[in-house]
Motif scaffolding. Structure first.
Motif, PDB file in Angstrom:
ATOM      1  N   GLY A   1      35.209  50.272  38.667  1.00  0.00           N
ATOM      2  CA  GLY A   1      34.621  49.302  37.749  1.00  0.00           C
ATOM      3  C   GLY A   1      35.057  47.881  38.055  1.00  0.00           C
ATOM      4  N   ALA A   2      36.326  47.699  38.361  1.00  0.00           N
ATOM      5  CA  ALA A   2      36.828  46.365  38.702  1.00  0.00           C
ATOM      6  C   ALA A   2      36.201  45.851  39.985  1.00  0.00           C
ATOM      7  CB  ALA A   2      38.348  46.393  38.836  1.00  0.00           C
ATOM      8  N   SER A   3      35.994  46.713  40.948  1.00  0.00           N
ATOM      9  CA  SER A   3      35.378  46.272  42.205  1.00  0.00           C
ATOM     10  C   SER A   3      33.913  45.917  41.998  1.00  0.00           C
ATOM     11  CB  SER A   3      35.529  47.334  43.287  1.00  0.00           C
ATOM     12  OG  SER A   3      34.763  48.472  42.960  1.00  0.00           O
ATOM     13  N   VAL A   4      33.226  46.625  41.107  1.00  0.00           N
ATOM     14  CA  VAL A   4      31.825  46.290  40.824  1.00  0.00           C
ATOM     15  C   VAL A   4      31.739  44.941  40.118  1.00  0.00           C
ATOM     16  CG1 VAL A   4      29.823  46.959  39.427  1.00  0.00           C
ATOM     17  CG2 VAL A   4      31.000  48.656  40.813  1.00  0.00           C
ATOM     18  N   VAL A   5      32.616  44.695  39.156  1.00  0.00           N
ATOM     19  CA  VAL A   5      32.617  43.420  38.443  1.00  0.00           C
ATOM     20  C   VAL A   5      32.968  42.290  39.396  1.00  0.00           C
ATOM     21  CG1 VAL A   5      33.821  42.088  36.653  1.00  0.00           C
ATOM     22  CG2 VAL A   5      33.071  44.426  36.202  1.00  0.00           C
ATOM     23  N   GLN A   6      33.937  42.495  40.250  1.00  0.00           N
ATOM     24  CA  GLN A   6      34.351  41.468  41.191  1.00  0.00           C
ATOM     25  C   GLN A   6      33.243  41.201  42.203  1.00  0.00           C
ATOM     26  OE1 GLN A   6      37.786  42.447  43.473  1.00  0.00           O
ATOM     27  NE2 GLN A   6      37.994  40.426  44.347  1.00  0.00           N
TER      28      GLN A   6
ATOM     29  N   ALA B   1      30.064  41.447  41.733  1.00  0.00           N
ATOM     30  CA  ALA B   1      28.979  40.733  41.078  1.00  0.00           C
ATOM     31  C   ALA B   1      29.292  39.246  40.965  1.00  0.00           C
ATOM     32  CB  ALA B   1      28.728  41.331  39.699  1.00  0.00           C
ATOM     33  N   ASP B   2      30.571  38.878  40.883  1.00  0.00           N
ATOM     34  CA  ASP B   2      30.961  37.472  40.759  1.00  0.00           C
ATOM     35  C   ASP B   2      30.946  36.746  42.098  1.00  0.00           C
ATOM     36  OD1 ASP B   2      31.281  37.792  38.085  1.00  0.00           O
ATOM     37  OD2 ASP B   2      33.470  37.996  38.155  1.00  0.00           O
ATOM     38  N   SER B   3      31.142  37.451  43.182  1.00  0.00           N
ATOM     39  CA  SER B   3      31.223  36.786  44.480  1.00  0.00           C
ATOM     40  C   SER B   3      29.826  36.557  45.041  1.00  0.00           C
ATOM     41  CB  SER B   3      32.055  37.611  45.456  1.00  0.00           C
ATOM     42  OG  SER B   3      31.415  38.838  45.699  1.00  0.00           O
TER      43      SER B   3
END
Length: 82
Positions: free
Chosen positions: A46-51, A53-55
């Protein structure tokens, strides 16, 4: 060899009994660690998906249908040398 038919267990008789509770405790601890591992794994994903999406993408690929000048020059030099 004498063969005897298997006798069914009487009603109310437990075939397997773990009076100490060790097996229950072992399964509970194992289940806890499996659930903990699954929760950590889902958190990392989940953290990698959120990160991600921001990059923003820094480079974008382009496809060109025409030959570049250097590719044309190389092809010409190879054709004349051979």
């Amino acid at each position: 060899m004498i063969r005897t038919p298997a006798m069914p267990a009487e009603e109310g008789t437990q075939v397997f009994v773990d009076a100490t509770g060790r097996r229950k405790r072992l399964l509970a601890v194992t289940g806890f660690f499996v659930a903990l591992f699954a929760a950590l794994y889902m958190g990392i994903v989940g953290a990698s998906v959120v990160q991600a999406a921001d990059s923003a993408l820094t480079t974008k690929a382009t496809v060109s249908t025409s030959a570049t000048a250097s590719a044309t020059a190389t092809a010409t030099a190879t054709a004349t040398a051979g």
